[in-house]
Design a protein around this motif. Sequence first.
Motif, PDB file in Angstrom:
ATOM      1  N   ILE A 260      -0.926  26.588   4.747  1.00 57.24           N
ATOM      2  CA  ILE A 260      -0.908  27.378   3.879  1.00 57.24           C
ATOM      3  C   ILE A 260       0.613  27.698   3.454  1.00 57.24           C
ATOM      4  O   ILE A 260       1.081  28.120   2.143  1.00 57.24           O
ATOM      5  CB  ILE A 260      -1.976  28.638   3.718  1.00 57.24           C
ATOM      6  N   THR A 261       1.371  28.296   4.518  1.00 54.89           N
ATOM      7  CA  THR A 261       2.748  28.546   4.417  1.00 54.89           C
ATOM      8  C   THR A 261       3.682  27.420   4.141  1.00 54.89           C
ATOM      9  O   THR A 261       4.657  27.350   3.727  1.00 54.89           O
ATOM     10  CB  THR A 261       3.123  29.342   5.751  1.00 54.89           C
ATOM     11  N   ASN A 262       3.493  26.389   5.135  1.00 57.66           N
ATOM     12  CA  ASN A 262       4.346  25.188   4.975  1.00 57.66           C
ATOM     13  C   ASN A 262       3.407  23.866   4.896  1.00 57.66           C
ATOM     14  O   ASN A 262       2.920  23.503   5.902  1.00 57.66           O
ATOM     15  CB  ASN A 262       5.235  25.090   6.337  1.00 57.66           C
ATOM     16  N   LEU A 263       3.393  23.292   3.817  1.00 61.82           N
ATOM     17  CA  LEU A 263       2.645  21.877   3.683  1.00 61.82           C
ATOM     18  C   LEU A 263       3.572  20.544   3.775  1.00 61.82           C
ATOM     19  O   LEU A 263       4.575  20.676   2.846  1.00 61.82           O
ATOM     20  CB  LEU A 263       1.773  22.105   2.629  1.00 61.82           C
ATOM     21  N   GLY A 264       3.424  19.988   4.789  1.00 57.34           N
ATOM     22  CA  GLY A 264       4.411  18.743   4.702  1.00 57.34           C
ATOM     23  C   GLY A 264       3.639  17.583   4.048  1.00 57.34           C
ATOM     24  O   GLY A 264       2.453  17.462   3.922  1.00 57.34           O
ATOM     25  N   LEU A 265       4.596  16.889   3.149  1.00 60.55           N
ATOM     26  CA  LEU A 265       4.008  15.812   2.076  1.00 60.55           C
ATOM     27  C   LEU A 265       4.904  14.635   2.187  1.00 60.55           C
ATOM     28  O   LEU A 265       6.277  14.833   2.144  1.00 60.55           O
ATOM     29  CB  LEU A 265       4.241  16.673   0.920  1.00 60.55           C
ATOM     30  N   GLY A 266       4.408  13.558   2.677  1.00 68.45           N
ATOM     31  CA  GLY A 266       5.260  12.472   2.698  1.00 68.45           C
ATOM     32  C   GLY A 266       4.549  11.271   2.053  1.00 68.45           C
ATOM     33  O   GLY A 266       3.422  10.988   2.385  1.00 68.45           O
ATOM     34  N   VAL A 267       5.385  10.279   1.184  1.00 66.56           N
ATOM     35  CA  VAL A 267       5.120   9.322   0.605  1.00 66.56           C
ATOM     36  C   VAL A 267       5.542   8.002   1.371  1.00 66.56           C
ATOM     37  O   VAL A 267       6.565   8.017   1.311  1.00 66.56           O
ATOM     38  CB  VAL A 267       5.026   9.211  -0.891  1.00 66.56           C
ATOM     39  N   VAL A 268       4.700   7.100   1.899  1.00 65.05           N
ATOM     40  CA  VAL A 268       5.109   5.708   2.469  1.00 65.05           C
ATOM     41  C   VAL A 268       4.626   4.467   1.702  1.00 65.05           C
ATOM     42  O   VAL A 268       3.582   4.577   1.281  1.00 65.05           O
ATOM     43  CB  VAL A 268       4.638   5.956   3.929  1.00 65.05           C
ATOM     44  N   GLU A 269       5.302   3.776   1.505  1.00 65.83           N
ATOM     45  CA  GLU A 269       4.915   2.365   1.015  1.00 65.83           C
ATOM     46  C   GLU A 269       5.057   1.292   2.006  1.00 65.83           C
ATOM     47  O   GLU A 269       6.255   1.009   2.731  1.00 65.83           O
ATOM     48  CB  GLU A 269       5.907   1.982  -0.266  1.00 65.83           C
TER      49      GLU A 269
ATOM     50  N   MET B 172       0.906  -1.211   0.131  1.00 64.57           N
ATOM     51  CA  MET B 172       0.171  -0.170   0.176  1.00 64.57           C
ATOM     52  C   MET B 172       0.941   1.190   0.049  1.00 64.57           C
ATOM     53  O   MET B 172       1.742   1.197   0.748  1.00 64.57           O
ATOM     54  CB  MET B 172      -1.119  -0.026   1.402  1.00 64.57           C
ATOM     55  N   VAL B 173       0.569   2.303  -0.772  1.00 62.57           N
ATOM     56  CA  VAL B 173       1.169   3.475  -0.809  1.00 62.57           C
ATOM     57  C   VAL B 173       0.183   4.667  -0.298  1.00 62.57           C
ATOM     58  O   VAL B 173      -0.776   4.658  -0.650  1.00 62.57           O
ATOM     59  CB  VAL B 173       1.913   4.111  -2.459  1.00 62.57           C
ATOM     60  N   VAL B 174       0.875   5.475   0.815  1.00 66.95           N
ATOM     61  CA  VAL B 174      -0.075   6.424   1.225  1.00 66.95           C
ATOM     62  C   VAL B 174       0.862   7.740   1.061  1.00 66.95           C
ATOM     63  O   VAL B 174       1.770   7.852   1.329  1.00 66.95           O
ATOM     64  CB  VAL B 174      -0.265   6.190   2.742  1.00 66.95           C
ATOM     65  N   LEU B 175      -0.096   8.689   0.815  1.00 69.32           N
ATOM     66  CA  LEU B 175       0.353  10.151   0.767  1.00 69.32           C
ATOM     67  C   LEU B 175      -0.180  10.773   2.057  1.00 69.32           C
ATOM     68  O   LEU B 175      -1.345  10.902   2.124  1.00 69.32           O
ATOM     69  CB  LEU B 175      -0.136  10.737  -0.642  1.00 69.32           C
ATOM     70  N   GLY B 176       1.020  11.241   2.828  1.00 66.71           N
ATOM     71  CA  GLY B 176       0.575  11.866   4.085  1.00 66.71           C
ATOM     72  C   GLY B 176       0.677  13.197   3.988  1.00 66.71           C
ATOM     73  O   GLY B 176       1.720  13.709   3.341  1.00 66.71           O
ATOM     74  N   ILE B 177      -0.369  14.283   4.639  1.00 65.98           N
ATOM     75  CA  ILE B 177      -0.163  15.636   4.521  1.00 65.98           C
ATOM     76  C   ILE B 177      -0.511  16.256   5.760  1.00 65.98           C
ATOM     77  O   ILE B 177      -1.112  15.735   6.379  1.00 65.98           O
ATOM     78  CB  ILE B 177      -1.352  15.886   3.662  1.00 65.98           C
ATOM     79  N   ASP B 178       0.419  17.062   6.067  1.00 65.92           N
ATOM     80  CA  ASP B 178       0.376  17.943   7.116  1.00 65.92           C
ATOM     81  C   ASP B 178       0.069  19.553   6.574  1.00 65.92           C
ATOM     82  O   ASP B 178       0.814  19.724   6.138  1.00 65.92           O
ATOM     83  CB  ASP B 178       1.727  18.068   8.072  1.00 65.92           C
ATOM     84  N   PRO B 179      -1.374  19.758   6.612  1.00 68.37           N
ATOM     85  CA  PRO B 179      -1.792  20.848   5.965  1.00 68.37           C
ATOM     86  C   PRO B 179      -1.385  22.088   6.491  1.00 68.37           C
ATOM     87  O   PRO B 179      -1.367  22.200   7.823  1.00 68.37           O
ATOM     88  CB  PRO B 179      -3.328  20.534   5.920  1.00 68.37           C
TER      89      PRO B 179
ATOM     90  N   GLN C 297       6.669  -4.237   6.828  1.00 70.84           N
ATOM     91  CA  GLN C 297       7.837  -3.123   6.365  1.00 70.84           C
ATOM     92  C   GLN C 297       7.007  -2.077   5.675  1.00 70.84           C
ATOM     93  O   GLN C 297       6.625  -1.870   4.784  1.00 70.84           O
ATOM     94  CB  GLN C 297       8.722  -3.895   5.652  1.00 70.84           C
ATOM     95  N   ALA C 298       7.645  -0.699   6.198  1.00 74.34           N
ATOM     96  CA  ALA C 298       7.388   0.582   5.626  1.00 74.34           C
ATOM     97  C   ALA C 298       8.729   1.207   5.193  1.00 74.34           C
ATOM     98  O   ALA C 298       9.691   1.155   5.795  1.00 74.34           O
ATOM     99  CB  ALA C 298       6.757   1.226   6.617  1.00 74.34           C
ATOM    100  N   ARG C 299       8.591   1.828   4.198  1.00 75.03           N
ATOM    101  CA  ARG C 299       9.568   2.631   3.823  1.00 75.03           C
ATOM    102  C   ARG C 299       9.409   3.954   3.031  1.00 75.03           C
ATOM    103  O   ARG C 299       8.008   4.057   2.611  1.00 75.03           O
ATOM    104  CB  ARG C 299      10.666   1.793   2.864  1.00 75.03           C
ATOM    105  N   MET C 300      10.046   5.089   3.261  1.00 74.17           N
ATOM    106  CA  MET C 300       9.620   6.332   2.600  1.00 74.17           C
ATOM    107  C   MET C 300      10.180   6.419   1.259  1.00 74.17           C
ATOM    108  O   MET C 300      11.053   6.035   0.888  1.00 74.17           O
ATOM    109  CB  MET C 300      10.440   7.489   3.415  1.00 74.17           C
ATOM    110  N   LEU C 301       9.314   6.856   0.648  1.00 73.73           N
ATOM    111  CA  LEU C 301       9.383   6.959  -1.200  1.00 73.73           C
ATOM    112  C   LEU C 301       9.671   8.482  -1.394  1.00 73.73           C
ATOM    113  O   LEU C 301      10.673   8.792  -2.434  1.00 73.73           O
ATOM    114  CB  LEU C 301       8.086   6.458  -1.994  1.00 73.73           C
ATOM    115  N   HIS C 302       9.063   9.148  -0.478  1.00 71.73           N
ATOM    116  CA  HIS C 302       9.385  10.662  -0.964  1.00 71.73           C
ATOM    117  C   HIS C 302       8.813  11.754   0.270  1.00 71.73           C
ATOM    118  O   HIS C 302       8.009  11.207   1.087  1.00 71.73           O
ATOM    119  CB  HIS C 302       8.337  11.154  -2.174  1.00 71.73           C
ATOM    120  N   ALA C 303       9.581  12.813   0.301  1.00 72.13           N
ATOM    121  CA  ALA C 303       9.098  13.726   1.376  1.00 72.13           C
ATOM    122  C   ALA C 303       9.601  15.135   1.138  1.00 72.13           C
ATOM    123  O   ALA C 303      10.809  15.229   0.439  1.00 72.13           O
ATOM    124  CB  ALA C 303       9.644  13.276   2.828  1.00 72.13           C
ATOM    125  N   GLU C 304       8.810  15.927   1.512  1.00 69.96           N
ATOM    126  CA  GLU C 304       8.969  17.436   1.089  1.00 69.96           C
ATOM    127  C   GLU C 304       8.233  18.378   1.807  1.00 69.96           C
ATOM    128  O   GLU C 304       7.157  17.742   2.251  1.00 69.96           O
ATOM    129  CB  GLU C 304       8.918  17.836  -0.358  1.00 69.96           C
TER     130      GLU C 304
END
Length: 164
Positions: free
Chosen positions: A10-19, A1-8, A24-31
């Motif tokens: 307007i000035t700083n939006l956290g975005l993290g993708v976990v598989e 399962m791939v999940v896009l996590g959002i810390d909403p 087992q979980a691993r980070m695919l992307h974060a910004e």
Amino acid sequence: MVVLGIDPGITNLGLGVVEQVGKQARMLHAEVVKTTHGEPAPARVGQLYRAVYKAATTFRPQAIAVEEQFFYRQNELAYKVGWAMGAVFLVADQLAIPVYGYGPPKVKQALVGHGQADKHQVAYMVRAILGLKTLPKPTHLADALAIALTHCFYHPLRSNKPLS
């Protein structure tokens, strides 16, 4: 399962993708997507939309998990976080991805084991679970990854329904 996590935000939006595969979980992307106060609101929301859309089309998540915000006295902040959520909801609708919400106590419970954990404890557990060499920083990044992990933990239990 791939999940896009959002810390909403307007000035700083956290975005993290976990598989997650099995246990087992691993980070695919974060910004962290940053906008500036001086920009017009439509430009700021557009920037957030484009970043979320790019992550969603690149990583094809089965779910988007967002931090549910609770505001009691900060009406202006709640209003502006709503702008960020609008961008997320638009992407979710366009790509037919369900959105799930998790409040901070549920995220802390899932990762640390109790709902009163502090941000450092949550970041430490994100690092440990994902096998990262360092703590994810800034906190918006750690929060986005934590929210994605929370969905990975709760979704198999079917204890949460998509936001409506």
